[in-house]
Design a protein around this motif. Sequence first.
Motif, PDB file in Angstrom:
ATOM      1  N   LYS A 196       0.468  10.976  -8.957  1.00  0.00           N
ATOM      2  CA  LYS A 196      -0.291  11.238  -9.919  1.00  0.00           C
ATOM      3  C   LYS A 196      -1.282  12.453  -9.617  1.00  0.00           C
ATOM      4  O   LYS A 196      -1.825  13.250 -10.398  1.00  0.00           O
ATOM      5  N   LYS A 197      -1.657  12.278  -8.336  1.00  0.00           N
ATOM      6  CA  LYS A 197      -2.716  13.391  -7.923  1.00  0.00           C
ATOM      7  C   LYS A 197      -2.259  14.838  -7.960  1.00  0.00           C
ATOM      8  O   LYS A 197      -2.795  15.545  -8.339  1.00  0.00           O
ATOM      9  N   PHE A 198      -1.040  14.669  -7.300  1.00  0.00           N
ATOM     10  CA  PHE A 198      -0.617  16.124  -7.077  1.00  0.00           C
ATOM     11  C   PHE A 198       0.402  16.595  -8.163  1.00  0.00           C
ATOM     12  O   PHE A 198       0.970  17.805  -8.170  1.00  0.00           O
ATOM     13  N   ASN A 199       0.878  15.691  -9.050  1.00  0.00           N
ATOM     14  CA  ASN A 199       2.022  15.893 -10.052  1.00  0.00           C
ATOM     15  C   ASN A 199       3.130  16.704  -9.559  1.00  0.00           C
ATOM     16  O   ASN A 199       3.615  17.555 -10.015  1.00  0.00           O
TER      17      ASN A 199
ATOM     18  N   LYS B  23       0.783  -1.182   0.087  1.00  0.00           N
ATOM     19  CA  LYS B  23       0.017  -0.138   0.158  1.00  0.00           C
ATOM     20  C   LYS B  23       0.818   1.180   0.151  1.00  0.00           C
ATOM     21  O   LYS B  23       0.298   2.314  -0.483  1.00  0.00           O
ATOM     22  N   MET B  24       2.133   1.060   0.610  1.00  0.00           N
ATOM     23  CA  MET B  24       2.861   2.361   0.520  1.00  0.00           C
ATOM     24  C   MET B  24       3.305   2.786  -0.834  1.00  0.00           C
ATOM     25  O   MET B  24       3.346   3.815  -1.294  1.00  0.00           O
ATOM     26  N   VAL B  25       3.783   1.689  -1.654  1.00  0.00           N
ATOM     27  CA  VAL B  25       4.073   1.738  -3.034  1.00  0.00           C
ATOM     28  C   VAL B  25       2.994   2.686  -3.857  1.00  0.00           C
ATOM     29  O   VAL B  25       2.887   3.333  -4.735  1.00  0.00           O
ATOM     30  N   VAL B  26       1.620   1.795  -3.722  1.00  0.00           N
ATOM     31  CA  VAL B  26       0.406   2.320  -4.403  1.00  0.00           C
ATOM     32  C   VAL B  26       0.437   3.632  -3.916  1.00  0.00           C
ATOM     33  O   VAL B  26      -0.133   4.716  -4.791  1.00  0.00           O
TER      34      VAL B  26
END
Length: 180
Positions: free
Chosen positions: A37-40, A27-30
């Motif tokens: 991706k979310k905050f670029n 889950k840390m990698v995900v």
Amino acid sequence: MSILRFYTNLKSHMTEHKPLTKLLAFKMVVGLVFLEKKFNMSQIIFMILHSTDVLKETSKLTYADVYIGLPTMLICIQMVPFAFFFLFAYSTKPYRVDGGNLRYGNAQEYLAVEETEAGRTYKPRQYQGGPLGIYAWLAFFNALEFFREITSTYSMFREGRIRSADPMQSQESYRMQYGM
């Protein structure tokens, strides 16, 4: 939540396998990829570096290096600590059968079914796979098993088409099969 509920129910049986550590590592990698991706974050940093002419194409750095290579290398560098954490979380230690670290009282659990039925005595050893796991690789590339998997996949697709063509028949067969 389902995974955590499953973990709490089987916690006493799975302690040597460290399931929560394994879940956390994955889950840390995900989570890191999601945040990227979310905050670029890396794109914002590289956009600032490009706009201030700190990072630009030179005789040593091509366009592909600056716009593709460096961001990709940054992601790879970020994943290095997770790789070491995965080595810790997914350790092979609980799965070794070398007599010194048997965690269960019954050593017969580690033997193959044929060996326990034949009544052979237990001799502590590691899993059999030959030198460098050559026997496991040969079993993996078994042509007969490959053919069986292809034919079973074909039969599953054929059965799926039959069920989708006549949904009432598939509902009736389901009811008969499961006693509804």
